[in-house]
Design an enzyme around this catalytic site. Structure first.
Site, PDB file in Angstrom:
ATOM      1  N   SER A 181      38.957  40.281  40.125  1.00  0.00           N
ATOM      2  CA  SER A 181      37.733  39.717  39.560  1.00  0.00           C
ATOM      3  C   SER A 181      38.021  38.341  38.995  1.00  0.00           C
ATOM      4  CB  SER A 181      37.193  40.643  38.465  1.00  0.00           C
ATOM      5  OG  SER A 181      35.967  40.157  37.965  1.00  0.00           O
ATOM      6  N   ASP A 182      37.008  37.498  38.998  1.00  0.00           N
ATOM      7  CA  ASP A 182      37.138  36.180  38.401  1.00  0.00           C
ATOM      8  C   ASP A 182      35.769  35.739  37.894  1.00  0.00           C
ATOM      9  OD1 ASP A 182      39.193  34.113  37.920  1.00  0.00           O
ATOM     10  OD2 ASP A 182      37.785  32.830  38.990  1.00  0.00           O
TER      11      ASP A 182
END
Length: 189
Positions: free
Chosen positions: A70-71
């Site tokens: 995730s970012d």
């Protein structure tokens, strides 16, 4: 949905959020070059980062269950705002966000040896006009230093927010509904 995954993130916020789902997980960190490519749009950048983190976990040998990467990136005027380098950078960033609506883009990706699937969640966040005194006090709290865009909605930075349209959890760092849905789709293929 009872299943087990890996979380390719050292973020305590993502760990806390993922704990709210009925998903067993183990957490580890990945070392990835998080530089944005020239002419790469913020949405392409954040999705590439999530995919890279998930695929890096697979490359590290985490292959017996899906890896979640995730970012999150804060975007204003189609420009990505990352973690502030220093106080001057923080002040410049928050002054840009003050009294404006910006986007928070959080990408999630699941990967295994065979494939990677991803999704980007975009949330509009509106800030009140923020005084320099408020910015100074917020910087001194220590909270903004490791946050994309220089603020944390779940902490002291939440007092600047007048409105959000979209996923609160995506702004914190992991969109719960979309994460569960993407995992369900990933497992069904």
């Amino acid at each position: 949905m009872q299943t087990a995954i890996y979380l390719a993130s050292a973020s305590p916020r993502r760990k806390e959020l993922l704990s709210q789902l009925d998903i067993e997980f183990s957490q580890f960190s990945v070392d990835a070059d998080e530089s944005q490519l020239s002419k790469e749009s913020p949405i392409k950048y954040v999705e590439r980062m999530a995919r890279l983190k998930a695929q890096s976990g697979v490359a590290m040998g985490y292959i017996d269950r899906p890896v979640l990467g995730s970012d999150t990136v804060v975007v204003i005027d189609n420009q990505s705002l990352v973690k502030p380098r220093d106080k001057t950078d923080f002040m410049t960033t928050l002054r840009r966000l003050s009294g404006q609506t910006h986007q928070v883009m959080t990408a999630i990706a699941f990967a295994n040896n065979e494939r990677v699937e991803s999704k980007v969640v975009i949330t509009d966040v509106t800030f009140k006009k923020i005084s320099d005194e408020e910015l100074e006090s917020y910087w001194q709290s220590g909270e903004p230093q490791d946050k994309a865009g220089g603020y944390g909605i779940q902490g002291l930075g939440g007092r600047f927010v007048t409105h959000i349209s979209g996923s609160y959890f995506a702004v914190v760092g992991l969109p719960l509904y979309e994460c569960e849905e993407l995992l369900r789709e990933f497992l069904s293929r």
